[in-house]
Motif scaffolding. Structure first.
Motif, PDB file in Angstrom:
ATOM      1  N   GLY A   1      64.026  12.733  15.552  1.00  0.00           N
ATOM      2  CA  GLY A   1      63.458  14.073  15.524  1.00  0.00           C
ATOM      3  C   GLY A   1      64.427  15.113  14.993  1.00  0.00           C
ATOM      4  N   THR A   2      63.883  16.256  14.567  1.00  0.00           N
ATOM      5  CA  THR A   2      64.712  17.366  14.088  1.00  0.00           C
ATOM      6  C   THR A   2      65.542  17.917  15.238  1.00  0.00           C
ATOM      7  N   PRO A   3      66.876  18.040  15.066  1.00  0.00           N
ATOM      8  CA  PRO A   3      67.751  18.436  16.183  1.00  0.00           C
ATOM      9  C   PRO A   3      67.437  19.798  16.773  1.00  0.00           C
ATOM     10  N   ASP A   4      66.970  20.750  15.968  1.00  0.00           N
ATOM     11  CA  ASP A   4      66.757  22.102  16.483  1.00  0.00           C
ATOM     12  C   ASP A   4      65.363  22.296  17.087  1.00  0.00           C
ATOM     13  N   GLU A   5      64.569  21.234  17.178  1.00  0.00           N
ATOM     14  CA  GLU A   5      63.263  21.312  17.823  1.00  0.00           C
ATOM     15  C   GLU A   5      63.259  20.420  19.064  1.00  0.00           C
ATOM     16  N   PRO A   6      62.551  20.856  20.120  1.00  0.00           N
ATOM     17  CA  PRO A   6      62.539  20.047  21.349  1.00  0.00           C
ATOM     18  C   PRO A   6      61.728  18.770  21.184  1.00  0.00           C
ATOM     19  N   VAL A   7      62.094  17.769  21.979  1.00  0.00           N
ATOM     20  CA  VAL A   7      61.261  16.585  22.129  1.00  0.00           C
ATOM     21  C   VAL A   7      60.385  16.825  23.355  1.00  0.00           C
ATOM     22  N   ARG A   8      59.101  16.560  23.230  1.00  0.00           N
ATOM     23  CA  ARG A   8      58.167  16.824  24.321  1.00  0.00           C
ATOM     24  C   ARG A   8      57.618  15.514  24.886  1.00  0.00           C
ATOM     25  N   LEU A   9      57.558  15.461  26.217  1.00  0.00           N
ATOM     26  CA  LEU A   9      57.034  14.269  26.906  1.00  0.00           C
ATOM     27  C   LEU A   9      55.981  14.710  27.897  1.00  0.00           C
ATOM     28  N   SER A  10      54.850  14.048  27.873  1.00  0.00           N
ATOM     29  CA  SER A  10      53.766  14.330  28.813  1.00  0.00           C
ATOM     30  C   SER A  10      53.263  13.024  29.404  1.00  0.00           C
ATOM     31  N   ALA A  11      53.061  13.033  30.735  1.00  0.00           N
ATOM     32  CA  ALA A  11      52.495  11.864  31.428  1.00  0.00           C
ATOM     33  C   ALA A  11      51.460  12.366  32.416  1.00  0.00           C
ATOM     34  N   ALA A  12      50.263  11.811  32.369  1.00  0.00           N
ATOM     35  CA  ALA A  12      49.200  12.268  33.253  1.00  0.00           C
ATOM     36  C   ALA A  12      48.223  11.138  33.518  1.00  0.00           C
ATOM     37  N   THR A  13      47.584  11.215  34.679  1.00  0.00           N
ATOM     38  CA  THR A  13      46.486  10.298  34.994  1.00  0.00           C
ATOM     39  C   THR A  13      45.191  11.082  34.871  1.00  0.00           C
ATOM     40  N   LEU A  14      44.289  10.576  34.034  1.00  0.00           N
ATOM     41  CA  LEU A  14      43.013  11.252  33.843  1.00  0.00           C
ATOM     42  C   LEU A  14      41.950  10.262  33.396  1.00  0.00           C
ATOM     43  N   ASP A  15      40.753  10.439  34.007  1.00  0.00           N
ATOM     44  CA  ASP A  15      39.589   9.616  33.652  1.00  0.00           C
ATOM     45  C   ASP A  15      39.879   8.117  33.754  1.00  0.00           C
ATOM     46  N   GLY A  16      40.566   7.714  34.833  1.00  0.00           N
ATOM     47  CA  GLY A  16      40.794   6.285  35.070  1.00  0.00           C
ATOM     48  C   GLY A  16      41.813   5.643  34.163  1.00  0.00           C
ATOM     49  N   ARG A  17      42.704   6.418  33.590  1.00  0.00           N
ATOM     50  CA  ARG A  17      43.738   5.843  32.728  1.00  0.00           C
ATOM     51  C   ARG A  17      45.034   6.637  32.855  1.00  0.00           C
ATOM     52  N   LEU A  18      46.130   5.978  32.521  1.00  0.00           N
ATOM     53  CA  LEU A  18      47.423   6.637  32.389  1.00  0.00           C
ATOM     54  C   LEU A  18      47.628   6.954  30.915  1.00  0.00           C
ATOM     55  N   GLU A  19      47.928   8.217  30.626  1.00  0.00           N
ATOM     56  CA  GLU A  19      48.188   8.615  29.244  1.00  0.00           C
ATOM     57  C   GLU A  19      49.562   9.260  29.172  1.00  0.00           C
ATOM     58  N   LEU A  20      50.419   8.690  28.369  1.00  0.00           N
ATOM     59  CA  LEU A  20      51.787   9.186  28.222  1.00  0.00           C
ATOM     60  C   LEU A  20      52.085   9.329  26.733  1.00  0.00           C
ATOM     61  N   TRP A  21      52.533  10.528  26.332  1.00  0.00           N
ATOM     62  CA  TRP A  21      52.874  10.704  24.926  1.00  0.00           C
ATOM     63  C   TRP A  21      54.215  11.391  24.781  1.00  0.00           C
ATOM     64  N   ILE A  22      54.889  11.100  23.670  1.00  0.00           N
ATOM     65  CA  ILE A  22      56.198  11.678  23.345  1.00  0.00           C
ATOM     66  C   ILE A  22      56.121  12.159  21.900  1.00  0.00           C
ATOM     67  N   ALA A  23      56.509  13.416  21.684  1.00  0.00           N
ATOM     68  CA  ALA A  23      56.384  14.012  20.353  1.00  0.00           C
ATOM     69  C   ALA A  23      57.702  14.661  19.940  1.00  0.00           C
ATOM     70  N   ASN A  24      57.969  14.628  18.653  1.00  0.00           N
ATOM     71  CA  ASN A  24      59.166  15.274  18.095  1.00  0.00           C
ATOM     72  C   ASN A  24      58.822  15.875  16.743  1.00  0.00           C
TER      73      ASN A  24
END
Length: 379
Positions: A291-314
């Motif tokens: 990822g670009t050093p001057d931008e944050p890396v974002r992480l999200s983890a949630a349980t919704l609608d009977g599933r675990l959804e986890l994403w990581i973005a840069n």
């Protein structure tokens, strides 16, 4: 004169003779791994007098590949659970021949838990190995012929060589320095430290434990290539503490980067938490690396609608369409100009862990962000 029911007296069993001339090999190892006792049967098998075997280590009796397997898999297994059963090893005789055996080992410990010695028994297994090879050959001959058989054998040979390569790399290049880090952290922990230093040392110890587990997990790659897949130990656990630990570990190695975290998990999740931690570590490490050093890396983890959804973005340049088709292949290290670190296994192992959980990993990439999304059912 003996009557019809008179029993013939049997000679008393000579225990020393039973040990020395048993139909199997015996040896005993000191806590430092050196041979302290060996029976005549084993010394006769390999053609080396028993007194010349004393003081040697068990791996001194093995061939090169056997030493690698013993030091990277079987010896750690023995230290972890105190025994192992039916381990296939190849001894080397005095004239250089290979002697296949099956080995069993059991530790003997004192009441305070101190290791006294380790007993090892060995049984010749040449006929069993030959029988197993014949079964494989017969099945291959029944399945196909000609070019199909040739292609299958070539694939199996390539896979076997790949497995040997990984075991050698992990055994030598990763375990030894990891042991040094663990020892250094333990030494520093005994000295007076500030609160911050104590926290860092605790993170180091946690990272060492996780890394040791990851090394063992990568060994699964060879088995997965042979069709076994990733093995899970699923149980209902709270995932947030593990995710926080993984994030903190990686943040300490990327102090100049910002990681934005959102976790909204409800209740325990039925999964193999150590494998999920490995998946997140691989994805987050990939984002921090590319990822670009001057931008944050974002992480999200949630349980919704009977599933675990986890994403990581840069942020950063988008992934090319050609690279997108190969991202999850083993040994793929990205496009020219990207970081050359690692073996190119992180995303592949992450995808295998997702698949073993009945889930998927997808990726999207454009000029705004690159996002990896892991989704798995909660039932």
């Amino acid at each position: 004169m003996n009557g019809p029911h008179t029993q013939v007296a049997m000679p008393a069993e000579d225990l020393e003779d039973l040990y020395e001339n048993a139909p199997c090999g015996y040896l005993s190892l000191q806590p430092d791994g050196r041979i302290v006792k060996v029976n005549r049967t084993l010394s006769t098998w390999i053609g080396i007098p028993a007194d010349q075997l004393l003081g040697k280590r068990l791996h001194d009796l093995l061939n090169t590949s056997g030493r690698i397997f013993y030091e990277t898999h079987f010896a750690p297994l023995l230290r972890m659970q105190g025994f192992f059963n039916e381990v296939a090893l190849d001894l080397v005789t005095v004239d250089g021949r290979k002697l296949p055996v099956l080995a069993n080992a059991m530790e003997r410990r004192a009441e305070d838990g101190a290791l006294l010695f380790t007993r090892v028994t060995m049984f010749q297994a040449a006929e069993r190995r030959r029988y197993e090879r014949e079964l494989v050959d017969a099945r291959a001959a029944a399945d196909a012929a000609g070019a199909t058989i040739k292609a299958k054998l070539a694939f199996e040979q390539q896979t076997a060589e790949l497995r040997e390569q990984f075991i050698a790399i992990l055994g030598h290049d990763l375990r030894n320095p990891l042991a040094s880090i663990a020892a250094a952290a333990r030494m520093l922990r005994k000295e007076e430290q500030s609160d911050r230093s104590t926290k860092v040392l605790d993170l180091m110890q946690g990272s060492v434990v996780r890394m040791s587990g990851l090394i063992d997990n990568v060994l699964d790659f060879a088995r997965a290539r042979l069709g076994g897949g990733i093995v899970l130990d699923r149980r209902a656990e709270e995932l947030e503490p593990l995710l926080r630990q993984v994030i903190e570990e990686l943040h300490y190695s990327h102090l100049d980067r910002r990681i934005e975290v959102s976790i909204e998990l409800v209740g325990p999740i039925n999964c193999d938490s150590s494998r999920i931690g490995q998946l997140v570590s691989n994805l987050l490490g990939n984002a921090l690396t590319h990822g670009t050093p001057d931008e944050p890396v974002r992480l999200s983890a949630a349980t919704l609608d009977g599933r675990l959804e986890l994403w990581i973005a840069n942020g950063g340049a988008p992934i090319s369409s050609d690279a997108m088709t190969r991202l999850f292949q083993p040994f793929f290290k990205g496009e020219a100009g990207t970081s050359p670190r690692g073996l190119g296994l992180g995303l592949h192992i992450a995808s295998e862990i997702a698949r073993a959980h009945g889930g998927t990993i997808t990726v999207s990439s454009d000029d705004k962000e690159t996002r990896f999304t892991f989704v798995m059912p909660l039932d």
